[in-house]
Design a protein around this motif. Structure first.
Motif: not given
Length: 733
Positions: A233-239, A326-331, A395-410
């Motif tokens: 949560g702290a990361w996402m608030q400062g994303q 998901r656990a990798l991204i969270e870490a 939908s796929n672009a949003l999927y990675w951000m919403e299901q996996y909390h990815v910060d960006g897409l290159r």
């Protein structure tokens, strides 16, 4: 066929179902009104006998065909809620819920939004989802295949028999759906399709599948992506602040399969769980702010590095489950590290189990190869003019951000999307409606994709790998831009690599390779990339391209990186180059971690770590990376000595750093550099430090400015310039 031809089970329907050619199974199977109640029909090709079970009472069903078609009458006023008890030839049996007694799952609003293209999260409706439907737990399958005449779900649960579970067609959207009670997470499945002409197609993986079998197997796997209790949560608030163009962004590009391997266990790659410890610790220690993962989408061919994906919604199973990813991204987030994923929306492979001729037609790709085929990669190009295809990708672009909390897409290979004549000869492409070579449909897609991403996730970022001079790639769409947050500066990369590969004695003739980039450095929000593409296909590593003896090669490499980190623009470095990998990257092997036992290699690593720290803590080196106000030349004309000097500035006018590069192996004593202010200028970085493997030529901690005008400045410093090195000075406040 004991009763065929009666209202129990019409002959034509029996034959069509058993032949796998019936396009409307719900019109026949399940419970249907009859003269004296209801008739229930079921298809169970593996069963010898069948009974209806209603409120605990059993009714034997007539076997109307030897291959397993059954029917029975039920004398009730209301539609019966029944189950089936099946007995098999070997004497075994089971009680099952009949999928054909259940109504549809998709509502009319879902169908309406899918047709209109306004359903931005189609991944919530299409694919395979664990649901409780009409009181029963199971899996709801939904697939877009408007030109198929029959679609079935197949898997181990029905012996891969396409006759067992044909799906219901929702005609308005071209979507087939079926709820199969009793299935659970881990179920392996594919779709069996029959085209409009009656031909059976190769089994297809689920385009929306959340998970897949480990390659070379190709089936999809039912997976529960229920809401996760995230701890980032702290990361996402400062994303937003961390991904902003005023923030320090230093990216380590990582290919998960070859970052580090386990030689004592068959040289296997690390799992997501192992990387959540080892990769996270390493990136945090090195001071990179972000990692960029080569495509994690499921892909059949490892040699594509993930850039030919089949499962766009599935993180590759080579390293573990979706929950492990998901656990990798969270870490990473918990360690203060952002995550960018390479996103492949420009093309897809022609593997038979993928999107290729999905329902017997060119559903996802253009039919005409002059628009639909990438000649370089022998892949298909998405049809960006088709509503459902665009929605699939949005939908796929949003999927990675919403299901996996990815910060960006290159976004990979943007240039190949923008130009109709990309890598094509005359006669091999079709002009747009205005006679030009711009792909208007792809341009519209990219603009809207960026609008969708930034509207739904304002703190995220999108980055374009765009290798041409297309204007305003990273400018807002309302100003006529493509709407990306950043763009890779491929011109800077080519020019500087060419310069640093030259012997220093010849560099005076190539001085413009270092200065030309500043003519356009602020036209876009640039990322300076030394990516995986620069260390493959015979190019060798970055270190291998440096000239001179061993000492000079390392000195040149350190100077190159120091020039990169002090140059305007965000930074990206491919894994292994941060410690001077000597050989070309091999996607099937580990990085050469043993090189860190060597002082020169470890010195490069130490320097990159210090450059990351310097870049983060000095506002002058990152705040105005993308604005002309953050840069000024002191002297860009001393080509005879191959010396460059410039200042970097922060938002606060007192934040100033002086950068001086001496790109020959000669030590220069008393070299005078103009500076914009009086005072003591501390030497805060020197790539020639012995700590990094250099010769330790330095300026005794700094120099006092003298009131001697030089280079158009009111003050100047008399410096000692270390050989093949970059030094950074900061004025004491």
């Amino acid at each position: 066929m004991a009763r065929a031809g009666t209202d129990l089970f019409p002959t034509s329907d029996v034959q069509a179902l058993l032949a796998g050619r019936h396009g409307d199974p719900f019109a026949v199977l399940g419970a249907h009104p009859a003269k004296s109640g209801w008739v229930v029909r079921a298809l169970a090709p593996q069963a010898a006998k069948a009974w209806l079970v209603v409120d605990g009472a059993e009714t034997a069903m007539d076997k109307v065909h030897a291959d397993g078609a059954f029917a029975a009458r039920v004398a009730t006023a209301d539609k019966p809620a029944y189950r089936l008890r099946l007995e098999f030839p070997d004497g075994g049996g089971q009680i099952i819920d009949d999928p054909y007694r259940f109504g549809p799952v998709l509502g009319e609003l879902d169908i309406h939004l899918l047709v209109e293209g306004r359903h931005l999260r189609t991944f919530e409706k299409l694919g395979a989802h664990l649901v409780c439907h009409e009181g029963s737990d199971g899996v709801h399958f939904a697939l877009w295949a408007p030109n198929a005449s029959r679609v079935s779900v197949v898997g181990d649960f029905n012996h891969w028999d396409g006759r067992r579970h044909p799906m219901r067609l929702r005609h308005g959207a071209g979507v087939w759906e079926l709820f199969i009670p009793g299935l659970a997470a881990g179920t392996i499945y594919k779709f069996e399709l029959v085209d409009a002409g009656g031909a059976l197609l190769p089994l297809k993986a689920d385009p929306y599948g959340h998970y897949a079998e480990v390659p070379p197997k190709t089936a999809s796997v039912v997976w529960d992506l229920a809401p996760r209790e995230w701890s980032d949560g702290a990361w996402m608030q400062g994303q937003a602040a961390r991904n902003d163009r005023h923030a320090p962004i230093s990216i380590l590009e990582v290919h998960l399969g070859s970052w580090r391997r386990v030689p004592e266990d068959g040289n296997r790659p690390l799992s997501y769980v192992e990387m959540a410890e080892q990769l996270v610790d390493y990136v945090r220690d090195m001071g990179f702010t972000h990692v960029e993962l080569l495509p994690v989408h499921e892909h059949p061919f490892s040699g594509s590095w993930g850039y030919q994906p089949v499962g766009l919604f599935a993180p590759t199973s080579r390293h573990g489950t979706p929950e492990d990813f998901r656990a990798l991204i969270e870490a990473l987030h918990q360690a203060g590290i952002g995550v960018i994923v390479d996103w492949v929306a420009g093309h897809f492979p022609r593997d038979a189990h993928g999107l290729h001729r999905f329902d017997g037609t060119h559903l996802y790709e253009h039919e005409d190869p002059r628009k639909g085929l990438h000649k370089d990669w022998d892949t298909h190009i998405y049809n960006y003019g088709r509503t459902e295809v665009r929605n699939f990708l949005y939908s796929n672009a949003l999927y990675w951000m919403e299901q996996y909390h990815v910060d960006g897409l290159r976004v990979d290979a943007v240039a190949s999307m923008l130009y109709l004549d990309y890598s094509r000869q005359p006669g091999e492409w079709i002009a747009n409606e205005h006679g030009g070579n711009e792909n208007l449909e792809a341009i519209g897609f990219l603009r809207h994709m960026n609008e969708v991403v930034y509207a739904e996730h304002p703190g995220a970022m999108t980055i374009a790998e765009e290798s041409t001079a297309w204007p305003a790639v990273s400018r807002p769409t309302w100003l006529g831009g493509l709407g990306f947050g950043f763009k890779w500066n491929m011109g800077w990369m080519h020019d500087t690599l060419r310069y640093f590969s030259k012997d220093p004695i010849h560099r005076r003739y190539h001085h413009d390779d270092l200065t030309f980039g500043l003519l356009y450095a602020f036209h876009e929000n640039f990322v300076l990339p030394l990516s995986h593409d620069e260390v493959v296909h015979g190019k060798g590593s970055i270190l291998a391209r440096m000239p001179g003896d061993r000492w000079q090669k390392f000195a040149n490499l350190r100077a190159y990186y120091a020039f990169m980190w002090t140059h305007p623009g965000k930074k990206l470095l491919f894994m292994g180059q941060e410690f001077g990998q000597e050989r070309e990257w091999d996607c099937e092997g580990s990085l050469d971690w043993h090189l860190l036992d060597d002082h020169q290699h470890d010195g490069v690593r130490r320097m990159v770590k210090d450059l990351n720290r310097l870049y983060r803590v000095e506002p002058a080196l990152h705040q105005l990376d993308c604005e002309a106000a953050g840069f000024a030349w002191i002297d860009c004309n001393d080509r005879d000595n191959s010396v460059l000097s410039f200042v970097r500035k922060g938002i606060d006018s007192d934040d100033i750093c002086l950068v001086v590069a001496n790109l020959t192996p000669l030590v220069r004593h008393g070299y005078r550099i103009g500076v914009p202010a009086d005072g003591f200028w501390h030497e805060i970085f020197n790539s020639d430090s012995h700590w990094y493997g250099g010769s330790d030529v330095h300026n005794d901690g700094g120099r006092q400015a003298e009131p001697q005008p030089w280079h158009g400045q009111a003050y100047s410093l008399a410096l000692t310039l270390p050989p093949l090195a970059v030094a950074v000075f900061k004025r004491a406040r």
